[in-house]
Design a protein around this motif. Structure first.
Motif, PDB file in Angstrom:
ATOM      1  N   HIS A  38     -40.932  -2.608  25.831  1.00  0.00           N
ATOM      2  CA  HIS A  38     -41.200  -1.188  26.061  1.00  0.00           C
ATOM      3  C   HIS A  38     -40.275  -0.323  25.220  1.00  0.00           C
ATOM      4  CE1 HIS A  38     -43.975  -1.325  29.513  1.00  0.00           C
ATOM      5  NE2 HIS A  38     -43.313  -2.382  29.908  1.00  0.00           N
ATOM      6  N   THR A  39     -40.679   0.923  25.006  1.00  0.00           N
ATOM      7  CA  THR A  39     -39.788   1.907  24.392  1.00  0.00           C
ATOM      8  C   THR A  39     -38.941   2.553  25.490  1.00  0.00           C
ATOM      9  OG1 THR A  39     -41.320   3.746  24.689  1.00  0.00           O
ATOM     10  CG2 THR A  39     -41.554   2.454  22.690  1.00  0.00           C
ATOM     11  N   VAL A  40     -37.909   3.264  25.057  1.00  0.00           N
ATOM     12  CA  VAL A  40     -37.024   3.930  26.011  1.00  0.00           C
ATOM     13  C   VAL A  40     -37.802   4.944  26.843  1.00  0.00           C
ATOM     14  CG1 VAL A  40     -34.976   5.364  26.266  1.00  0.00           C
ATOM     15  CG2 VAL A  40     -35.062   3.638  24.465  1.00  0.00           C
ATOM     16  N   GLU A  41     -38.677   5.686  26.172  1.00  0.00           N
ATOM     17  CA  GLU A  41     -39.421   6.729  26.879  1.00  0.00           C
ATOM     18  C   GLU A  41     -40.319   6.114  27.960  1.00  0.00           C
ATOM     19  OE1 GLU A  41     -41.885   9.013  24.292  1.00  0.00           O
ATOM     20  OE2 GLU A  41     -42.340  10.500  25.843  1.00  0.00           O
ATOM     21  N   GLU A  42     -41.017   5.048  27.616  1.00  0.00           N
ATOM     22  CA  GLU A  42     -41.881   4.378  28.595  1.00  0.00           C
ATOM     23  C   GLU A  42     -41.072   3.928  29.805  1.00  0.00           C
ATOM     24  OE1 GLU A  42     -45.089   2.261  25.470  1.00  0.00           O
ATOM     25  OE2 GLU A  42     -43.294   1.210  26.144  1.00  0.00           O
ATOM     26  N   GLU A  68     -32.563  -6.962  23.984  1.00  0.00           N
ATOM     27  CA  GLU A  68     -32.295  -6.714  22.579  1.00  0.00           C
ATOM     28  C   GLU A  68     -33.275  -5.670  22.051  1.00  0.00           C
ATOM     29  OE1 GLU A  68     -32.576 -10.667  21.099  1.00  0.00           O
ATOM     30  OE2 GLU A  68     -34.768 -10.653  21.032  1.00  0.00           O
ATOM     31  N   THR A  69     -32.947  -5.126  20.906  1.00  0.00           N
ATOM     32  CA  THR A  69     -33.761  -4.021  20.389  1.00  0.00           C
ATOM     33  C   THR A  69     -34.337  -4.356  19.027  1.00  0.00           C
ATOM     34  OG1 THR A  69     -31.807  -3.049  19.365  1.00  0.00           O
ATOM     35  CG2 THR A  69     -32.387  -2.278  21.553  1.00  0.00           C
ATOM     36  N   LYS A  70     -35.426  -3.666  18.741  1.00  0.00           N
ATOM     37  CA  LYS A  70     -36.070  -3.790  17.440  1.00  0.00           C
ATOM     38  C   LYS A  70     -36.689  -2.437  17.149  1.00  0.00           C
ATOM     39  CE  LYS A  70     -39.692  -6.341  16.184  1.00  0.00           C
ATOM     40  NZ  LYS A  70     -40.708  -7.400  16.388  1.00  0.00           N
ATOM     41  N   ARG A  71     -36.590  -2.008  15.937  1.00  0.00           N
ATOM     42  CA  ARG A  71     -37.188  -0.707  15.618  1.00  0.00           C
ATOM     43  C   ARG A  71     -38.625  -0.894  15.174  1.00  0.00           C
ATOM     44  NH1 ARG A  71     -36.169   4.678  14.302  1.00  0.00           N
ATOM     45  NH2 ARG A  71     -34.010   4.616  15.021  1.00  0.00           N
ATOM     46  N   ASN A  72     -39.466   0.024  15.627  1.00  0.00           N
ATOM     47  CA  ASN A  72     -40.852   0.025  15.189  1.00  0.00           C
ATOM     48  C   ASN A  72     -41.236   1.475  14.928  1.00  0.00           C
ATOM     49  OD1 ASN A  72     -43.497  -0.353  14.668  1.00  0.00           O
ATOM     50  ND2 ASN A  72     -44.067  -1.098  16.703  1.00  0.00           N
ATOM     51  N   GLY A  73     -41.210   1.868  13.655  1.00  0.00           N
ATOM     52  CA  GLY A  73     -41.460   3.265  13.314  1.00  0.00           C
ATOM     53  C   GLY A  73     -40.350   4.115  13.890  1.00  0.00           C
ATOM     54  N   ASN A  74     -40.759   5.172  14.543  1.00  0.00           N
ATOM     55  CA  ASN A  74     -39.766   6.054  15.140  1.00  0.00           C
ATOM     56  C   ASN A  74     -39.171   5.480  16.424  1.00  0.00           C
ATOM     57  OD1 ASN A  74     -39.195   8.252  13.573  1.00  0.00           O
ATOM     58  ND2 ASN A  74     -41.049   9.351  14.182  1.00  0.00           N
ATOM     59  N   PHE A  75     -39.806   4.462  16.974  1.00  0.00           N
ATOM     60  CA  PHE A  75     -39.424   3.982  18.298  1.00  0.00           C
ATOM     61  C   PHE A  75     -38.473   2.807  18.255  1.00  0.00           C
ATOM     62  CE2 PHE A  75     -43.499   6.035  18.578  1.00  0.00           C
ATOM     63  CZ  PHE A  75     -43.380   6.821  19.715  1.00  0.00           C
ATOM     64  N   ILE A  76     -37.663   2.711  19.289  1.00  0.00           N
ATOM     65  CA  ILE A  76     -36.856   1.514  19.457  1.00  0.00           C
ATOM     66  C   ILE A  76     -37.419   0.746  20.640  1.00  0.00           C
ATOM     67  CG2 ILE A  76     -34.583   0.681  20.107  1.00  0.00           C
ATOM     68  CD1 ILE A  76     -33.405   2.745  18.314  1.00  0.00           C
ATOM     69  N   ILE A  77     -37.745  -0.510  20.372  1.00  0.00           N
ATOM     70  CA  ILE A  77     -38.418  -1.318  21.376  1.00  0.00           C
ATOM     71  C   ILE A  77     -37.406  -2.236  22.036  1.00  0.00           C
ATOM     72  CG2 ILE A  77     -40.334  -2.899  21.789  1.00  0.00           C
ATOM     73  CD1 ILE A  77     -41.338  -0.512  20.382  1.00  0.00           C
ATOM     74  N   TYR A  78     -37.318  -2.156  23.327  1.00  0.00           N
ATOM     75  CA  TYR A  78     -36.422  -3.033  24.079  1.00  0.00           C
ATOM     76  C   TYR A  78     -37.194  -4.227  24.620  1.00  0.00           C
ATOM     77  CZ  TYR A  78     -32.360   0.045  24.052  1.00  0.00           C
ATOM     78  OH  TYR A  78     -31.262   0.771  23.665  1.00  0.00           O
TER      79      TYR A  78
END
Lengths: 218, 218
Positions: A38-42, A68-78
């Motif tokens: 999920h993203t932080v916002e979600e 752990e995190t991974k960037r996808n476009g503008n989003f950071i996916i946890y």
DNA sequence: TTAGTATTCAATTATTTTGTTGAATAGTTG
DNA sequence: CAACTATTCAACAAAATAATTGAATACTAA
């Protein structure tokens, strides 16, 4: 002297891990992430606190190497960093469901609120599938199914079930699962199916439990 | 509404469990109790804080159902309430030893400080015992051995080892174990034995690890 | 019943944690 | 490069935690 100091440091580090999930919101975050990235916002929406707070909680989890995190476009996916995290949470739940009267009471309230009656476990499913024809359906949202699902399960998200009843056989027993013991979607699915004269039953274990079981066997 | 509220309560209760071991001293208490029952005073000495503080920590653990009490004369004896607690701690350690660089570093420092070289695991032990003659010795204090030990292990507490060398064979490989990866007694025993020309090796797993393994197989 | 003792409770203090708001940052995309 | 935006940082207030000391308790044993 340096011996005890080393020992203390190790306990400190170990307790940092449990500290990370010693907060209800962070425990919930881990549980949500166990199903899917999920993203932080979600995540912030799902656990109902501000984005900044969510971000801070996520950083605690990250510094304990639980996510752990991974960037996808503008989003950071946890996402969950490792299956050993799933095992940790699973053993907390095992202990909680077994030993804490309060949790047992809450789960029973939950079940009776939702009219959740019979349910089977993964072991029951394996046993029954050898004797009779079974159709296993995953009623979680499609994204969660795509992110990982039990072998041979078919994705029929709960909100599509009514429209897709014609895909389902009356000859087989239909077993529905969702996110595990505290998820109500499979129970709702079973209620709908039973009202339409299908042979349907709920499984209380979900994808995470299946995944851990697979590993045990290897 | 009542649904989310119930959910929140469950996460709150679950996090109460992890909160209980989210403090270094309490983590240490659980680890000590994993080996053997203790009184409050004994525990207080082992973790080097006041009796009152120890008592308070123990009550946190007790209210989370991780430990239980029994009276014996004037004393109140604390013990681990259930094997699922051992599994929980074991999964925390697994995660810690695997994922936290800091812990790995601490363990390596610890090992090199103590000149701990080769060591085998429980699995190695089983495999080797089929091929060659092995004598398994438990070098923990006698009380801990009596409270529970690995099958076929002989109790030779570290402080008696020097005097009892004549009991040991030079023909067999001697495997020594103590409390697990962070315990130095087995390493000390092996060093002494090797200096006396015995074939000796350390096992890094201890009684707790063996006990959990037994259960898995049933 | 009384004396003795292990444990727990209470009150206090210093420290840490949680969540908020608003500003800063880093990285993407046009 | 410039505008945009998701995320993180900073500063703060309220609440919770950990450890200490000294008093209270509950139980045993004579």
């Amino acid at each position: 002297m340096s011996e005890t100091s080393l020992k203390e440091k190790v306990y400190q580090e170990l307790s940092r891990i449990t500290h990370a999930i010693s907060n209800p919101k962070r425990m919930e975050l881990i549980d949500i992430l166990s199903q899917k990235k999920h993203t932080v916002e979600e995540l912030s929406k799902k656990i109902s606190i501000s984005i900044a707070s969510t971000s801070q909680h996520l950083q605690v989890l990250k510094s304990a190497k639980l996510v752990e995190t991974k960037r996808n476009g503008n989003f950071i996916i946890y996402s969950i960093s490792d299956d050993s995290v799933l095992r940790l949470v699973s053993s907390v739940k095992e202990l909680g469901f077994r030993k804490i009267a309060e949790i047992e009471r809450l789960i029973n309230d939950f079940k009776s609120d939702k009219n959740i009656l019979e349910s089977i476990t993964l072991d029951d499913l394996f046993a029954r599938s050898k004797k009779e024809k079974i159709l296993l359906i995953d009623v979680r949202p499609a994204e969660e199914y795509e992110s990982g699902h039990i072998k041979d399960a078919v994705s029929i998200p709960l909100d599509q079930l009514k429209k897709r009843l014609n895909e389902l056989p009356k000859s087989k027993t239909i077993v529905a699962y969702c996110r595990g013991a505290l998820c109500v979607m499979a129970a709702d699915a079973v209620k709908l199916l039973q009202s339409k004269k299908f042979k349907a039953i709920r499984m209380e274990d979900g994808y995470v439990e299946w995944k851990l079981k697979q590993q045990e066997q290897n």
